[in-house]
Motif scaffolding. Sequence first.
Motif, mmCIF file in Angstrom:
data_model
loop_
_atom_site.group_PDB
_atom_site.id
_atom_site.type_symbol
_atom_site.label_atom_id
_atom_site.label_comp_id
_atom_site.label_asym_id
_atom_site.label_seq_id
_atom_site.Cartn_x
_atom_site.Cartn_y
_atom_site.Cartn_z
ATOM 1 N N ASN A 91 4.090 9.481 -15.232
ATOM 2 C CA ASN A 91 4.358 8.105 -15.669
ATOM 3 C C ASN A 91 3.120 7.485 -16.314
ATOM 4 O O ASN A 91 3.220 6.779 -17.331
ATOM 5 N N LEU A 92 1.957 7.721 -15.710
ATOM 6 C CA LEU A 92 0.716 7.187 -16.272
ATOM 7 C C LEU A 92 0.487 7.739 -17.680
ATOM 8 O O LEU A 92 0.122 6.988 -18.601
ATOM 9 N N THR A 127 -0.335 -3.515 -17.603
ATOM 10 C CA THR A 127 -0.043 -3.739 -16.181
ATOM 11 C C THR A 127 0.585 -2.498 -15.566
ATOM 12 O O THR A 127 0.267 -2.128 -14.426
ATOM 13 N N ALA A 128 1.464 -1.834 -16.316
ATOM 14 C CA ALA A 128 2.077 -0.601 -15.804
ATOM 15 C C ALA A 128 1.013 0.452 -15.531
ATOM 16 O O ALA A 128 1.042 1.129 -14.495
ATOM 17 N N ILE A 129 0.059 0.581 -16.449
ATOM 18 C CA ILE A 129 -1.009 1.566 -16.260
ATOM 19 C C ILE A 129 -1.819 1.240 -15.007
ATOM 20 O O ILE A 129 -2.217 2.135 -14.251
ATOM 21 N N GLN A 130 -2.055 -0.041 -14.752
ATOM 22 C CA GLN A 130 -2.795 -0.433 -13.549
ATOM 23 C C GLN A 130 -2.047 -0.015 -12.284
ATOM 24 O O GLN A 130 -2.652 0.506 -11.332
ATOM 25 N N PHE A 131 -0.743 -0.230 -12.262
ATOM 26 C CA PHE A 131 0.036 0.147 -11.065
ATOM 27 C C PHE A 131 0.065 1.662 -10.891
ATOM 28 O O PHE A 131 -0.082 2.163 -9.762
ATOM 29 N N PHE A 132 0.258 2.406 -11.977
ATOM 30 C CA PHE A 132 0.260 3.867 -11.861
ATOM 31 C C PHE A 132 -1.095 4.379 -11.379
ATOM 32 O O PHE A 132 -1.163 5.284 -10.536
ATOM 33 N N ASN A 184 0.794 -1.225 0.000
ATOM 34 C CA ASN A 184 0.000 0.000 0.000
ATOM 35 C C ASN A 184 0.828 1.278 0.000
ATOM 36 O O ASN A 184 0.330 2.327 0.388
ATOM 37 N N ASP A 185 2.066 1.187 -0.435
ATOM 38 C CA ASP A 185 2.899 2.384 -0.545
ATOM 39 C C ASP A 185 2.803 2.918 -1.971
ATOM 40 O O ASP A 185 3.210 2.239 -2.920
ATOM 41 N N PRO A 186 2.255 4.120 -2.164
ATOM 42 C CA PRO A 186 2.118 4.650 -3.534
ATOM 43 C C PRO A 186 3.435 4.723 -4.290
ATOM 44 O O PRO A 186 3.481 4.459 -5.495
ATOM 45 N N CYS A 187 4.507 5.085 -3.592
ATOM 46 C CA CYS A 187 5.815 5.166 -4.247
ATOM 47 C C CYS A 187 6.233 3.799 -4.781
ATOM 48 O O CYS A 187 6.733 3.680 -5.905
ATOM 49 N N LEU A 188 6.021 2.749 -3.977
ATOM 50 C CA LEU A 188 6.382 1.407 -4.408
ATOM 51 C C LEU A 188 5.541 0.976 -5.607
ATOM 52 O O LEU A 188 6.063 0.389 -6.563
ATOM 53 N N LEU A 189 4.253 1.271 -5.578
ATOM 54 C CA LEU A 189 3.395 0.916 -6.706
ATOM 55 C C LEU A 189 3.848 1.641 -7.975
ATOM 56 O O LEU A 189 3.816 1.067 -9.076
ATOM 57 N N ASN A 190 4.281 2.878 -7.818
ATOM 58 C CA ASN A 190 4.794 3.625 -8.969
ATOM 59 C C ASN A 190 6.030 2.948 -9.550
ATOM 60 O O ASN A 190 6.162 2.794 -10.772
ATOM 61 N N GLU A 191 6.931 2.522 -8.670
ATOM 62 C CA GLU A 191 8.155 1.865 -9.153
ATOM 63 C C GLU A 191 7.839 0.530 -9.821
ATOM 64 O O GLU A 191 8.474 0.155 -10.814
ATOM 65 N N MET A 192 6.864 -0.194 -9.282
ATOM 66 C CA MET A 192 6.460 -1.444 -9.939
ATOM 67 C C MET A 192 5.922 -1.148 -11.346
ATOM 68 O O MET A 192 6.194 -1.896 -12.304
ATOM 69 N N GLY A 193 5.168 -0.051 -11.461
ATOM 70 C CA GLY A 193 4.693 0.336 -12.782
ATOM 71 C C GLY A 193 5.833 0.646 -13.740
ATOM 72 O O GLY A 193 5.761 0.310 -14.933
#
Length: 625
Positions: free
Chosen positions: A480-481, A452-457, A432-441
């Motif tokens: 990024n999105l 999948t990247a769009i989903q993470f962003f 649930n860390d937005p920064c981590l989700l951004n990096e996964m994207g």
Amino acid sequence: MEKYLREWRQEALNRCQYDTAIFVADKLLALTDDDQDAFWLAQVHFTTGNYNRTQSLLARGNLVERIPQCRYLAAHCSIKLGKMDDALQILGDKNPTHLISAPGSARTKLRHVDVNTRAGSRHNKNGSRNERLPTSEERDGEDVNNIKSEAGMCYLRGVCYAKQNSFDRAKECYKTAVQIDVQCFEAFDALMSNSLMAPEEEWKFLESLNFDTINVSNNASLSQEAASFTKTLYTTRLSKYTRPEEFTNATETLTTHYNLGSNPDIVLSKADLTFTLCRFRDTLALTSAVLATDKYNFNILPLHIASLHELGEKNTLFLLAHDLADSNPNEPCSWFAVGTYYLSISRIAESRRYFSKASMMDPHFGPAWIGFAHTFAAEGEHDQAISAYSTAARLFQGSHLPQLFLGMQNLQLNNLSLAREYLTSAYELCENDPCLLNEMGVVYFHDHQLSTAIQFFTRSIALSEHNDAEPESALPMRINLAHAQRRAHRTPDALASFDRVLRLGLKDAAVFAAKALCLLELDRAWDAVVTLHEALAVSPQDPMATDLLNRALEMREGDSGLGLAVDVEVEGQAEIEELDRRLNGRLSEIEANRVAGRRARRRGGEMDPDQSAFGESMLVDSDEG
């Protein structure tokens, strides 16, 4: 006479008149030759820092072997003297797991029958009626003071193992200490502030504790309330990522029912949550309120310093660092403040020196380790940064932040497989860390898995909005999105995303150029020309904007914008690909802000870990890192 001397000794201790207490306790021991009087004399010597004399006194009459309290005190002296092996020899290497009290079993529940029906129930050593069923036969046969001493010795074992960098063994010792005596807060705090457990593991551990062992004056209802109160206090120390609602309920209970809303520890927990949610101004308001009455509260200062850094309060940070260095030069937090100030003004060499000094003064001070690693990342020294982050990951195994930073560094080195591995490890610890989700994207973006990247962003943006985070903290995620949508040929969506970024106040030539590229793809050449002039107004020498402007003007001159767009795509494909690569590379900085903390401490990254104190820029295209 014995009663008189004991009262005199206690009065002297209450007034911090230790020489008087030693004088009286020595006479009392000569008079009684009692083990407890010997222990109290040793305790006074320990309080004054006479550790060798304390051990010498405890060696008389085999007190260490016979009495758990004395064994605990002797081992504590060895730790204070830096003799970890001697301390472990005194303590032994086995934890008394048979004294652990597990919740939920019939043995640990309160008896809810009339007191008169319990006339034949088990009595404690003082002859008073015990309101609780025994947790186990072994535990029931032990004196309460001995149980607490055994828990304290488990904690000291953990301290010794932590000093020897054996963190897994230290973690087990800390956990056993709290499971034996739920009131052993030192062990619980060591687990939380050093991030030795993952966020979800912390909550499971809290549920495993038997708070029903708390006994207040043999009063069942009062004991039950005390158990609930203690559990609520402990809840405020847990990770803020996984269950923020439960944390909020706990703080509200402590505020409304017990009037603890202005207590520094409760305020620190609230500030840790707001910092985790990237609400830096709210965090600064909370920490400033505490420091207004408690100027040198070193539990809350790392979070206060981090908030000042995030908000760019360089002058305030300078004054605070100067004051701390003058008044408290022996505190690692003071030099952490100095290092943070130098980092905020981009004097990286000085910043690194002071972060290093803070980490040497306290090797388990999470914010200093994270800050030290950030200084290498700020200079593009990725190998050194990875080494420093790896040390932080070893020290704070339950925090996802070091793994996150390791993933970011490998992204910038274009090591996608390693970056994915580190970020996946971080994701397993915290989802649930937005920064981590951004990096996964970003990882999926580079792997050409654009959906999948769009989903993470999108998830990272939604979480930031749900957390009421500062709008600026979500800007890199929105950029990024937009890039991912453009690469996925969802041009209208990408254009809307770029417009949203620009409406939020960002003035970046790369963003304007990316928007213009979307407009060109939609055959809106004139709108692209206007947008590119805005880009050149921000950065007159920007090569990308200049190149795109020339192409847009060529399209305007032709009869068919679409035909020229096709010509541009066919004839200048290499240039467009290079342009696209550079556009993806130039994004604004993303702040990966946490304190160790626990955080630092945490709290501690956090590091409260808690959490780390500083952010590091993340670029979608690692080649431009």
